[in-house]
Design a protein around this motif. Sequence first.
Motif, PDB file in Angstrom:
ATOM      1  N   VAL A   1      -0.830   2.104 -14.769  1.00  0.00           N
ATOM      2  CA  VAL A   1      -1.268   3.145 -13.833  1.00  0.00           C
ATOM      3  C   VAL A   1      -2.615   2.779 -13.207  1.00  0.00           C
ATOM      4  O   VAL A   1      -2.817   2.923 -11.989  1.00  0.00           O
ATOM      5  N   GLU A   2      -3.541   2.279 -14.018  1.00  0.00           N
ATOM      6  CA  GLU A   2      -4.869   1.924 -13.517  1.00  0.00           C
ATOM      7  C   GLU A   2      -4.794   0.820 -12.460  1.00  0.00           C
ATOM      8  O   GLU A   2      -5.575   0.794 -11.518  1.00  0.00           O
ATOM      9  N   LEU A   3      -3.857  -0.092 -12.620  1.00  0.00           N
ATOM     10  CA  LEU A   3      -3.682  -1.151 -11.630  1.00  0.00           C
ATOM     11  C   LEU A   3      -2.956  -0.653 -10.382  1.00  0.00           C
ATOM     12  O   LEU A   3      -3.197  -1.138  -9.271  1.00  0.00           O
ATOM     13  N   ALA A   4      -2.066   0.335 -10.559  1.00  0.00           N
ATOM     14  CA  ALA A   4      -1.226   0.793  -9.451  1.00  0.00           C
ATOM     15  C   ALA A   4      -1.972   1.650  -8.431  1.00  0.00           C
ATOM     16  O   ALA A   4      -1.670   1.593  -7.238  1.00  0.00           O
ATOM     17  N   ILE A   5      -2.952   2.434  -8.869  1.00  0.00           N
ATOM     18  CA  ILE A   5      -3.626   3.382  -7.982  1.00  0.00           C
ATOM     19  C   ILE A   5      -4.324   2.705  -6.799  1.00  0.00           C
ATOM     20  O   ILE A   5      -4.111   3.094  -5.636  1.00  0.00           O
ATOM     21  N   PRO A   6      -5.167   1.679  -7.015  1.00  0.00           N
ATOM     22  CA  PRO A   6      -5.812   1.022  -5.862  1.00  0.00           C
ATOM     23  C   PRO A   6      -4.803   0.383  -4.911  1.00  0.00           C
ATOM     24  O   PRO A   6      -4.987   0.396  -3.690  1.00  0.00           O
ATOM     25  N   TYR A   7      -3.737  -0.179  -5.474  1.00  0.00           N
ATOM     26  CA  TYR A   7      -2.663  -0.767  -4.664  1.00  0.00           C
ATOM     27  C   TYR A   7      -2.040   0.298  -3.767  1.00  0.00           C
ATOM     28  O   TYR A   7      -1.841   0.088  -2.560  1.00  0.00           O
ATOM     29  N   LEU A   8      -1.746   1.460  -4.336  1.00  0.00           N
ATOM     30  CA  LEU A   8      -1.103   2.549  -3.608  1.00  0.00           C
ATOM     31  C   LEU A   8      -1.998   3.077  -2.488  1.00  0.00           C
ATOM     32  O   LEU A   8      -1.513   3.408  -1.398  1.00  0.00           O
ATOM     33  N   ASN A   9      -3.310   3.164  -2.729  1.00  0.00           N
ATOM     34  CA  ASN A   9      -4.234   3.672  -1.715  1.00  0.00           C
ATOM     35  C   ASN A   9      -4.126   2.905  -0.400  1.00  0.00           C
ATOM     36  O   ASN A   9      -4.155   3.489   0.688  1.00  0.00           O
ATOM     37  N   ILE A  10      -3.993   1.595  -0.499  1.00  0.00           N
ATOM     38  CA  ILE A  10      -3.964   0.744   0.689  1.00  0.00           C
ATOM     39  C   ILE A  10      -2.576   0.747   1.342  1.00  0.00           C
ATOM     40  O   ILE A  10      -2.441   0.893   2.565  1.00  0.00           O
ATOM     41  N   VAL A  11      -1.528   0.613   0.523  1.00  0.00           N
ATOM     42  CA  VAL A  11      -0.171   0.551   1.069  1.00  0.00           C
ATOM     43  C   VAL A  11       0.205   1.861   1.755  1.00  0.00           C
ATOM     44  O   VAL A  11       0.974   1.872   2.722  1.00  0.00           O
ATOM     45  N   ALA A  12      -0.343   2.988   1.288  1.00  0.00           N
ATOM     46  CA  ALA A  12      -0.046   4.287   1.904  1.00  0.00           C
ATOM     47  C   ALA A  12      -0.378   4.280   3.392  1.00  0.00           C
ATOM     48  O   ALA A  12       0.345   4.864   4.209  1.00  0.00           O
ATOM     49  N   LEU A  13      -1.464   3.618   3.765  1.00  0.00           N
ATOM     50  CA  LEU A  13      -1.879   3.584   5.160  1.00  0.00           C
ATOM     51  C   LEU A  13      -0.864   2.873   6.045  1.00  0.00           C
ATOM     52  O   LEU A  13      -0.764   3.150   7.245  1.00  0.00           O
TER      53      LEU A  13
ATOM     54  N   ALA B   1       3.029  -9.472 -16.724  1.00  0.00           N
ATOM     55  CA  ALA B   1       3.989  -8.357 -16.711  1.00  0.00           C
ATOM     56  C   ALA B   1       3.339  -7.051 -16.269  1.00  0.00           C
ATOM     57  O   ALA B   1       3.946  -6.259 -15.546  1.00  0.00           O
ATOM     58  N   ALA B   2       2.100  -6.783 -16.712  1.00  0.00           N
ATOM     59  CA  ALA B   2       1.435  -5.523 -16.355  1.00  0.00           C
ATOM     60  C   ALA B   2       1.188  -5.409 -14.845  1.00  0.00           C
ATOM     61  O   ALA B   2       1.495  -4.361 -14.254  1.00  0.00           O
ATOM     62  N   PRO B   3       0.658  -6.445 -14.174  1.00  0.00           N
ATOM     63  CA  PRO B   3       0.513  -6.341 -12.718  1.00  0.00           C
ATOM     64  C   PRO B   3       1.853  -6.176 -11.995  1.00  0.00           C
ATOM     65  O   PRO B   3       1.949  -5.420 -11.030  1.00  0.00           O
ATOM     66  N   LEU B   4       2.908  -6.871 -12.477  1.00  0.00           N
ATOM     67  CA  LEU B   4       4.222  -6.726 -11.857  1.00  0.00           C
ATOM     68  C   LEU B   4       4.742  -5.303 -12.019  1.00  0.00           C
ATOM     69  O   LEU B   4       5.284  -4.703 -11.086  1.00  0.00           O
TER      70      LEU B   4
ATOM     71  N   LEU C   1      11.987   6.046 -15.822  1.00  0.00           N
ATOM     72  CA  LEU C   1      12.722   6.031 -17.093  1.00  0.00           C
ATOM     73  C   LEU C   1      12.522   4.707 -17.829  1.00  0.00           C
ATOM     74  O   LEU C   1      12.356   4.678 -19.049  1.00  0.00           O
ATOM     75  N   ALA C   2      12.517   3.600 -17.061  1.00  0.00           N
ATOM     76  CA  ALA C   2      12.283   2.288 -17.674  1.00  0.00           C
ATOM     77  C   ALA C   2      10.858   2.188 -18.194  1.00  0.00           C
ATOM     78  O   ALA C   2      10.601   1.551 -19.224  1.00  0.00           O
ATOM     79  N   GLY C   3       9.909   2.827 -17.484  1.00  0.00           N
ATOM     80  CA  GLY C   3       8.518   2.822 -17.938  1.00  0.00           C
ATOM     81  C   GLY C   3       8.352   3.511 -19.275  1.00  0.00           C
ATOM     82  O   GLY C   3       7.489   3.130 -20.084  1.00  0.00           O
ATOM     83  N   ASN C   4       9.189   4.511 -19.529  1.00  0.00           N
ATOM     84  CA  ASN C   4       9.153   5.188 -20.832  1.00  0.00           C
ATOM     85  C   ASN C   4       9.582   4.257 -21.964  1.00  0.00           C
ATOM     86  O   ASN C   4       9.261   4.494 -23.133  1.00  0.00           O
ATOM     87  N   LEU C   5      10.335   3.200 -21.625  1.00  0.00           N
ATOM     88  CA  LEU C   5      10.795   2.248 -22.632  1.00  0.00           C
ATOM     89  C   LEU C   5       9.771   1.149 -22.894  1.00  0.00           C
ATOM     90  O   LEU C   5       9.901   0.400 -23.861  1.00  0.00           O
ATOM     91  N   GLY C   6       8.744   1.013 -21.983  1.00  0.00           N
ATOM     92  CA  GLY C   6       7.703   0.007 -22.187  1.00  0.00           C
ATOM     93  C   GLY C   6       7.478  -0.847 -20.947  1.00  0.00           C
ATOM     94  O   GLY C   6       8.221  -0.773 -19.966  1.00  0.00           O
TER      95      GLY C   6
ATOM     96  N   TYR D   1      11.012 -14.835 -10.920  1.00  0.00           N
ATOM     97  CA  TYR D   1      10.018 -13.772 -10.892  1.00  0.00           C
ATOM     98  C   TYR D   1       8.945 -13.919 -11.978  1.00  0.00           C
ATOM     99  O   TYR D   1       7.778 -13.612 -11.742  1.00  0.00           O
ATOM    100  N   ILE D   2       9.357 -14.340 -13.169  1.00  0.00           N
ATOM    101  CA  ILE D   2       8.442 -14.269 -14.305  1.00  0.00           C
ATOM    102  C   ILE D   2       8.930 -15.239 -15.388  1.00  0.00           C
ATOM    103  O   ILE D   2      10.112 -15.602 -15.424  1.00  0.00           O
ATOM    104  N   ASP D   3       8.021 -15.648 -16.269  1.00  0.00           N
ATOM    105  CA  ASP D   3       8.414 -16.570 -17.339  1.00  0.00           C
ATOM    106  C   ASP D   3       8.431 -15.901 -18.714  1.00  0.00           C
ATOM    107  O   ASP D   3       8.430 -16.560 -19.749  1.00  0.00           O
TER     108      ASP D   3
END
Length: 454
Positions: free
Chosen positions: A125-137, A43-46, A263-268, A345-347
């Motif tokens: 957030v820690e997982l998202a930053i490296p992903y974002l760096n590459i996709v931005a290009l 769930a966290a990587p997704l 907003l959904a992230g604020n819920l968990g 998507y997920i189990d």
Amino acid sequence: MQLSAYTREFGKNLNIAYPVMLGQLGHVMVGLVDNLMIGRLGAAPLAAVSLGNALVFIAMSMGIGFSFAITPLIAEADGANDLEGGRSYFHHGLILSTINGLLLFILLLVAKPILYYLDQPPEVVELAIPYLNIVALSMLPLMAFQAFKQFADGLSQTRYAMYATLLANVVNVVFNYLLIYGIWIFPRLELEGAAWGTLISRFFMLWFVWEILRRKTKFAEYFKWSKKEMLKWAIFKRLLSLGLPTALQMLFEVAIFTATVFLAGNLGTNPQAANQIALNLASMTFMIAVGLGVTATIRVGNQVGLKQYRELRRIGYSIFLLVFLIEAVFAILFILLKDILPVFYIDNIEVISLAAQLLIIAALFQLSDGVQVVILGALRGLQDVKIPTVICFISYWIIGFPVSYYFGQADKLGSMGIWLGLLAGLTSSALLLYFRFNYLSRKLIRTKESILIN
């Protein structure tokens, strides 16, 4: 006017629209493939893919919206048989779109620290930053591709961009598989592997569409590039006057959907993952409507060039009716399959249950979402962009977002409340834009008939 006056246009509408639909679905499929493959990691990587793409989708929507300015100008020039004008719009549009891609790349790099201040789960957030760096290009090749795509769309040649997008998806799947899981000689990069797959596939997409268009006889005259001194600020200005409001229209809509991620992230973590699943599914049906929206821009733009305003109105309404019927089918399918689709998507049982609830509301706003994007396309064909931009802002941010924010609190309706705000905003937009098209098309008919009488 009899119903057959509208339904007899369905075949031609779909003939233009289906390659755009498949091409737009191809863009969404990049996200779908990322979600399906990353969802197996947890769930966290997704949720991290969802969070990283939240900023990417805002930038991408602005860039794609800006490139939409090319299509009505090309369509009008084509309708008026003005080759030189069409070529000039294409060249200037490609230059502006490429510059836009570079600016969006820089913007994403500058904006990424925002993720730390949005009250999101730290591990996400820690997982998202490296992903974002590459996709931005990938904004660089994507925006250049969009210029070629919108140019070809304006000439009603919509299938070439579809070929490029679908093949790029194959490239994306292959590199995702190799790089996410570390297959054969490739390293296991997990989220970053998905980002590299996206980047590689978008460079491939740009190369392919350039290669196929320049070899076609129909496009040969358009690929005779102007000399530097022939570039005209007046053309840039016209593209900007259409492109900037259109980019804002896209921004206002995509931003409110992106706000649901925060907003959904604020819920968990689980609510955020469920929100991403529902958004991804709703995005796929939305791209069908986008295809018909492009069709509306092309066909209305052609009629503007021909000055056939009664035909313009009839054709516009035929596309509105078609999208309404198609989206009604999707709405029924979402309700019937709400407990089945999230399983792909997920189990995680909690995530699946939450996503199923959201799909009920997604089913309800299929109709208004589809209709509003097609009417926006028709208004773009009329080169009417400023008032529709105001309508979009009022609908999404004055009406829709306050509902999402208030009812989306954990002690109220939670995720369901967030999506009720989307329903309110999209329905308001559809109604107001309909009134705008009805007013303008009637005005054009009256003006032309008055001139003929006098």
